[in-house]
Design a protein around this motif. Structure first.
Motif, mmCIF file in Angstrom:
data_model
loop_
_atom_site.group_PDB
_atom_site.id
_atom_site.type_symbol
_atom_site.label_atom_id
_atom_site.label_comp_id
_atom_site.label_asym_id
_atom_site.label_seq_id
_atom_site.Cartn_x
_atom_site.Cartn_y
_atom_site.Cartn_z
ATOM 1 N N TYR A 6 0.951 -1.127 0.009
ATOM 2 C CA TYR A 6 -0.160 -0.032 -0.130
ATOM 3 C C TYR A 6 0.814 1.093 -0.133
ATOM 4 N N TYR A 7 0.431 2.270 -0.774
ATOM 5 C CA TYR A 7 1.222 3.388 -1.069
ATOM 6 C C TYR A 7 0.342 4.835 -0.823
ATOM 7 N N GLY A 8 0.972 5.776 -0.342
ATOM 8 C CA GLY A 8 0.133 6.998 -0.591
ATOM 9 C C GLY A 8 0.364 7.555 -2.022
ATOM 10 N N TYR A 9 -0.316 8.679 -2.221
ATOM 11 C CA TYR A 9 -0.464 9.255 -3.712
ATOM 12 C C TYR A 9 1.069 9.253 -4.215
ATOM 13 N N GLU A 10 1.769 10.286 -3.511
ATOM 14 C CA GLU A 10 3.124 10.726 -4.083
ATOM 15 C C GLU A 10 4.238 9.524 -4.084
ATOM 16 N N SER A 11 3.928 8.707 -2.716
ATOM 17 C CA SER A 11 4.989 7.782 -2.791
ATOM 18 C C SER A 11 4.644 6.622 -3.668
ATOM 19 N N GLY A 12 3.603 6.482 -3.864
ATOM 20 C CA GLY A 12 2.897 5.274 -5.152
ATOM 21 C C GLY A 12 3.469 5.722 -6.462
ATOM 22 N N LEU A 13 3.273 7.048 -6.759
ATOM 23 C CA LEU A 13 3.926 7.552 -7.909
ATOM 24 C C LEU A 13 5.457 7.191 -8.311
ATOM 25 N N TYR A 77 -2.606 3.376 5.210
ATOM 26 C CA TYR A 77 -1.460 3.230 4.574
ATOM 27 C C TYR A 77 -1.630 3.809 2.954
ATOM 28 N N GLY A 78 -2.846 3.909 2.586
ATOM 29 C CA GLY A 78 -3.195 4.403 1.143
ATOM 30 C C GLY A 78 -3.483 5.582 1.063
ATOM 31 N N ASP A 79 -3.136 6.587 1.745
ATOM 32 C CA ASP A 79 -3.173 8.205 1.684
ATOM 33 C C ASP A 79 -4.669 8.380 1.735
ATOM 34 N N GLU A 80 -5.448 7.657 2.706
ATOM 35 C CA GLU A 80 -7.029 8.151 2.700
ATOM 36 C C GLU A 80 -7.632 7.662 1.283
ATOM 37 N N HIS A 81 -7.400 6.687 0.828
ATOM 38 C CA HIS A 81 -7.789 6.104 -0.253
ATOM 39 C C HIS A 81 -7.398 7.096 -1.689
ATOM 40 N N LYS A 82 -6.759 7.680 -1.371
ATOM 41 C CA LYS A 82 -6.096 8.562 -2.551
ATOM 42 C C LYS A 82 -4.935 7.947 -3.310
ATOM 43 N N GLY A 83 -4.258 6.850 -2.583
ATOM 44 C CA GLY A 83 -2.837 6.165 -3.151
ATOM 45 C C GLY A 83 -3.283 5.052 -3.959
ATOM 46 N N PHE A 84 -2.298 4.171 -3.922
ATOM 47 C CA PHE A 84 -1.910 2.952 -4.959
ATOM 48 C C PHE A 84 -1.986 1.765 -3.914
ATOM 49 N N VAL A 85 -2.362 0.545 -4.529
ATOM 50 C CA VAL A 85 -1.986 -0.698 -3.768
ATOM 51 C C VAL A 85 -0.843 -1.447 -5.304
ATOM 52 N N ARG A 217 -10.446 7.610 -4.154
ATOM 53 C CA ARG A 217 -10.235 8.844 -4.502
ATOM 54 C C ARG A 217 -8.885 9.339 -5.183
ATOM 55 N N ASN A 218 -8.479 8.358 -5.847
ATOM 56 C CA ASN A 218 -6.957 8.594 -6.576
ATOM 57 C C ASN A 218 -7.432 9.656 -7.566
ATOM 58 N N PRO A 219 -6.595 10.949 -7.489
ATOM 59 C CA PRO A 219 -6.563 11.813 -8.677
ATOM 60 C C PRO A 219 -6.670 11.350 -10.046
ATOM 61 N N LEU A 220 -5.682 10.424 -10.335
ATOM 62 C CA LEU A 220 -5.437 9.996 -11.572
ATOM 63 C C LEU A 220 -6.851 9.380 -12.208
#
Length: 267
Positions: A6-13, A77-85, A217-220
């Motif tokens: 699991y990643y946050g948005y910036e760390s996932g990118l 761990y997923g940036d409040e659902h804005k990130g990635f797995v 909620r991922n911006p992409l």
């Protein structure tokens, strides 16, 4: 086998673009009880507890999980659902070869418990275990004793964390028996540290990504977001792309497959 991170948005990118993985020093984990399974010692055994802490401070750990659909994991761990797995294929030497990992992936299932068993081990054995984390693997019997202690120290957590379904890889931070140049010469040991993230080391070895999940909620997932580099990379590497959606009939999450060509058309 595929395991997930699991990643946050910036760390996932950053993780998707580099296709590399980061390990953390245990003292920088979010749980202050981390690696304290051997802390139940008798009064007056402060020197033994100090040796346990030395063992803990001599390693870095990668935490993976068996599921990409855990709502608590997405929130924590997923940036409040804005990130990635990201789903990684872990059937490789980087994860499995015991020459480069104190605890390889096949032995890394975390054990969850409600109690701490009193530590009944002499300081000399703990000292040998500490030396083993620094590369002094000697006889098979000593390695067996090290494995018993290391599994208890590195792979035991309180039962409140059972929802994580965690699987770990534990690697030594350094070796007293190799020069820094020799230690860094192999891609399974070579790494960089990030100044802005305490205790994080990014290993240079790239890994095969099999699946990528976009949070609810991922911006992409929005159109016109300038995400062409990532989608082109996903298309070229043949990643399976999915978005996480809410299941209206339950409190669960589910996934919906995304066509990378469709995603490219949004650019």
């Amino acid at each position: 086998m595929i395991l997930y991170k699991y990643y946050g948005y910036e760390s996932g990118l950053a993780a998707l673009k580099s296709q590399c993985l980061g390990f953390r020093e245990p003292r920088n984990f979010n749980d202050p009880f981390e690696l304290s399974a051997l802390s139940h010692v008798s009064e007056g055994d402060a020197d033994i507890l100090e040796k346990v802490n030395e063992i803990r401070d001599s390693v870095v750990i990668l935490s993976l999980t068996r599921t990409p659909l855990n709502p608590l994991m997405w929130a924590h761990y997923g940036d409040e659902h804005k990130g990635f797995v990201v789903g990684y294929k872990v059937d490789t030497g980087f994860f499995q070869d015991p020459e480069f990992s104190l605890v390889p992936i096949d032995e890394g299932d975390v054990f969850y418990t409600n109690t701490k068993t009193p530590l009944n081990v002499c300081k000399d054995k703990l000292h040998k275990t500490w030396l083993d984390t620094l590369g002094a693997f000697d006889s098979p019997q000593e390695k067996l004793e090290f494995n018993k202690l290391s599994r208890k120290l590195f792979l035991t957590k309180h039962s409140t964390w059972v929802y994580e379904e965690e699987v770990r890889v534990v690697k030594p931070k350094t070796s007293f028996f190799m020069t820094c140049a020799d230690f860094q010469s192999h891609p399974f040991r070579s790494f960089n540290s990030l100044d802005n993230v305490p205790g994080l080391r990014i290993y240079h070895q790239q890994h095969t990504i099999s699946e990528v999940y976009f949070g609810v909620r991922n911006p992409l997932l929005s159109e016109g977001n300038g995400s062409d580099e990532l989608y082109e990379l996903a298309n070229r590497e043949n990643w399976g792309l999915s978005k996480i959606v809410l299941d209206d009939k339950s409190w669960s999450l589910k996934s919906s497959v995304l066509d990378s060509a469709e995603m490219l058309a949004k650019i």
